[in-house]
Design a protein around this motif. Sequence first.
Motif, PDB file in Angstrom:
ATOM      1  N   GLY A  77       0.808  -1.213   0.000  1.00  0.00           N
ATOM      2  CA  GLY A  77       0.000   0.000   0.000  1.00  0.00           C
ATOM      3  C   GLY A  77       0.841   1.262   0.000  1.00  0.00           C
ATOM      4  N   LYS A  78       0.169   2.382  -0.068  1.00  0.00           N
ATOM      5  CA  LYS A  78       0.876   3.649  -0.194  1.00  0.00           C
ATOM      6  C   LYS A  78       0.234   4.718   0.678  1.00  0.00           C
ATOM      7  N   ILE A  79       1.085   5.505   1.320  1.00  0.00           N
ATOM      8  CA  ILE A  79       0.651   6.697   2.049  1.00  0.00           C
ATOM      9  C   ILE A  79       1.062   7.893   1.200  1.00  0.00           C
ATOM     10  N   ILE A  80       0.119   8.785   0.941  1.00  0.00           N
ATOM     11  CA  ILE A  80       0.408  10.004   0.184  1.00  0.00           C
ATOM     12  C   ILE A  80       0.066  11.198   1.065  1.00  0.00           C
ATOM     13  N   SER A  81       1.044  12.069   1.261  1.00  0.00           N
ATOM     14  CA  SER A  81       0.856  13.284   2.058  1.00  0.00           C
ATOM     15  C   SER A  81       0.857  14.498   1.144  1.00  0.00           C
ATOM     16  N   THR A 102       0.444  17.812   2.794  1.00  0.00           N
ATOM     17  CA  THR A 102       0.529  19.003   3.637  1.00  0.00           C
ATOM     18  C   THR A 102       1.668  18.913   4.637  1.00  0.00           C
ATOM     19  N   GLY A 103       2.181  20.067   5.023  1.00  0.00           N
ATOM     20  CA  GLY A 103       3.174  20.161   6.082  1.00  0.00           C
ATOM     21  C   GLY A 103       4.408  19.324   5.809  1.00  0.00           C
ATOM     22  N   ASN A 104       5.040  18.888   6.887  1.00  0.00           N
ATOM     23  CA  ASN A 104       6.213  18.024   6.801  1.00  0.00           C
ATOM     24  C   ASN A 104       5.936  16.775   7.632  1.00  0.00           C
ATOM     25  N   PRO A 105       5.198  15.813   7.081  1.00  0.00           N
ATOM     26  CA  PRO A 105       4.817  14.626   7.838  1.00  0.00           C
ATOM     27  C   PRO A 105       5.953  13.632   8.034  1.00  0.00           C
ATOM     28  N   ASN A 106       7.082  13.865   7.402  1.00  0.00           N
ATOM     29  CA  ASN A 106       8.172  12.899   7.480  1.00  0.00           C
ATOM     30  C   ASN A 106       9.269  13.351   8.440  1.00  0.00           C
ATOM     31  N   VAL A 107       8.901  14.098   9.476  1.00  0.00           N
ATOM     32  CA  VAL A 107       9.866  14.530  10.472  1.00  0.00           C
ATOM     33  C   VAL A 107      10.524  13.281  11.067  1.00  0.00           C
ATOM     34  N   ASP A 108      11.835  13.271  11.089  1.00  0.00           N
ATOM     35  CA  ASP A 108      12.600  12.126  11.588  1.00  0.00           C
ATOM     36  C   ASP A 108      12.284  10.833  10.839  1.00  0.00           C
ATOM     37  N   GLY A 109      11.793  10.938   9.611  1.00  0.00           N
ATOM     38  CA  GLY A 109      11.503   9.760   8.797  1.00  0.00           C
ATOM     39  C   GLY A 109      10.280   8.990   9.234  1.00  0.00           C
ATOM     40  N   ALA A 110       9.429   9.583  10.074  1.00  0.00           N
ATOM     41  CA  ALA A 110       8.282   8.864  10.644  1.00  0.00           C
ATOM     42  C   ALA A 110       7.322   8.351   9.573  1.00  0.00           C
ATOM     43  N   ALA A 111       6.993   9.157   8.588  1.00  0.00           N
ATOM     44  CA  ALA A 111       6.035   8.740   7.557  1.00  0.00           C
ATOM     45  C   ALA A 111       6.614   7.626   6.700  1.00  0.00           C
ATOM     46  N   GLU A 112       7.831   7.804   6.267  1.00  0.00           N
ATOM     47  CA  GLU A 112       8.477   6.794   5.427  1.00  0.00           C
ATOM     48  C   GLU A 112       8.643   5.477   6.181  1.00  0.00           C
ATOM     49  N   ASN A 113       9.045   5.560   7.448  1.00  0.00           N
ATOM     50  CA  ASN A 113       9.209   4.352   8.268  1.00  0.00           C
ATOM     51  C   ASN A 113       7.876   3.648   8.508  1.00  0.00           C
ATOM     52  N   ALA A 114       6.816   4.415   8.738  1.00  0.00           N
ATOM     53  CA  ALA A 114       5.493   3.824   8.974  1.00  0.00           C
ATOM     54  C   ALA A 114       5.059   3.019   7.756  1.00  0.00           C
ATOM     55  N   ALA A 115       5.252   3.589   6.574  1.00  0.00           N
ATOM     56  CA  ALA A 115       4.874   2.884   5.343  1.00  0.00           C
ATOM     57  C   ALA A 115       5.759   1.665   5.119  1.00  0.00           C
ATOM     58  N   LYS A 116       7.048   1.828   5.336  1.00  0.00           N
ATOM     59  CA  LYS A 116       7.998   0.731   5.110  1.00  0.00           C
ATOM     60  C   LYS A 116       7.709  -0.453   6.032  1.00  0.00           C
ATOM     61  N   GLN A 117       7.382  -0.188   7.295  1.00  0.00           N
ATOM     62  CA  GLN A 117       7.066  -1.268   8.246  1.00  0.00           C
ATOM     63  C   GLN A 117       5.844  -2.067   7.807  1.00  0.00           C
ATOM     64  N   GLY A 163       5.248  -2.671   4.691  1.00  0.00           N
ATOM     65  CA  GLY A 163       5.538  -3.226   3.372  1.00  0.00           C
ATOM     66  C   GLY A 163       5.048  -2.341   2.251  1.00  0.00           C
ATOM     67  N   GLY A 164       4.888  -1.051   2.574  1.00  0.00           N
ATOM     68  CA  GLY A 164       4.383  -0.108   1.581  1.00  0.00           C
ATOM     69  C   GLY A 164       5.355   1.017   1.335  1.00  0.00           C
ATOM     70  N   THR A 165       4.842   2.075   0.736  1.00  0.00           N
ATOM     71  CA  THR A 165       5.670   3.236   0.413  1.00  0.00           C
ATOM     72  C   THR A 165       4.982   4.514   0.863  1.00  0.00           C
ATOM     73  N   TRP A 166       5.774   5.569   0.972  1.00  0.00           N
ATOM     74  CA  TRP A 166       5.266   6.892   1.322  1.00  0.00           C
ATOM     75  C   TRP A 166       5.739   7.871   0.272  1.00  0.00           C
ATOM     76  N   GLU A 167       4.882   8.840  -0.042  1.00  0.00           N
ATOM     77  CA  GLU A 167       5.229   9.860  -1.024  1.00  0.00           C
ATOM     78  C   GLU A 167       4.659  11.197  -0.581  1.00  0.00           C
ATOM     79  N   PHE A 168       5.452  12.242  -0.732  1.00  0.00           N
ATOM     80  CA  PHE A 168       4.957  13.601  -0.518  1.00  0.00           C
ATOM     81  C   PHE A 168       4.595  14.152  -1.883  1.00  0.00           C
TER      82      PHE A 168
END
Length: 162
Positions: free
Chosen positions: A77-81, A83-98, A100-105
């Motif tokens: 699956g994929k998380i798409i953001s 607004t703002g900076n949701p990847n502070v400290d890599g939180a968004a990318e790590n959440a998606a990776k855990q 088995g998905g991906t994150w994109e701003f």
Amino acid sequence: VGSLGIQIAKKMLKASHVCTTASPGAGFDICKKAGADRIIDYRSENFEEALAGEDFDMAFDLMTEAGRMGALLKKGGKIISITGNPNVDGAAENAAKQAGGTWEFLLMHPDGKDLAEIATYIESGEITTFVDMEAPSIDDFKAAVDRLWSGRSKGKCVIKIA
């Protein structure tokens, strides 16, 4: 953005099940009219717990909550953001990776083809906007701006220009 996001997910992305958060009352009403299948009261419910186990193909982050959305995704699956900076400290990318998905701003930029498609849906009435208040003239713009910045508007705040 929320009510339009719900409608775009349903109409353009052909989503079969759209869930969102809102405040009770007018917020719930707008989301229901926009086509949301499930509305979670963000004041009293934790969206991760309420949606646990539903395995979404995509989570669309409008409120800088991407770091909390990984558990909602199905594998791949994929998380798409947007607004703002949701990847502070890599939180968004790590959440998606855990998950088995991906994150994109997604930095919004005008795209004639996409805007034309949205315009077609608006002209046909399949996608609608919700107006919270209309200032009757440019002289009254402050009321619309104040309402918008109050965080209490339920829909768009517009200024009528003759």
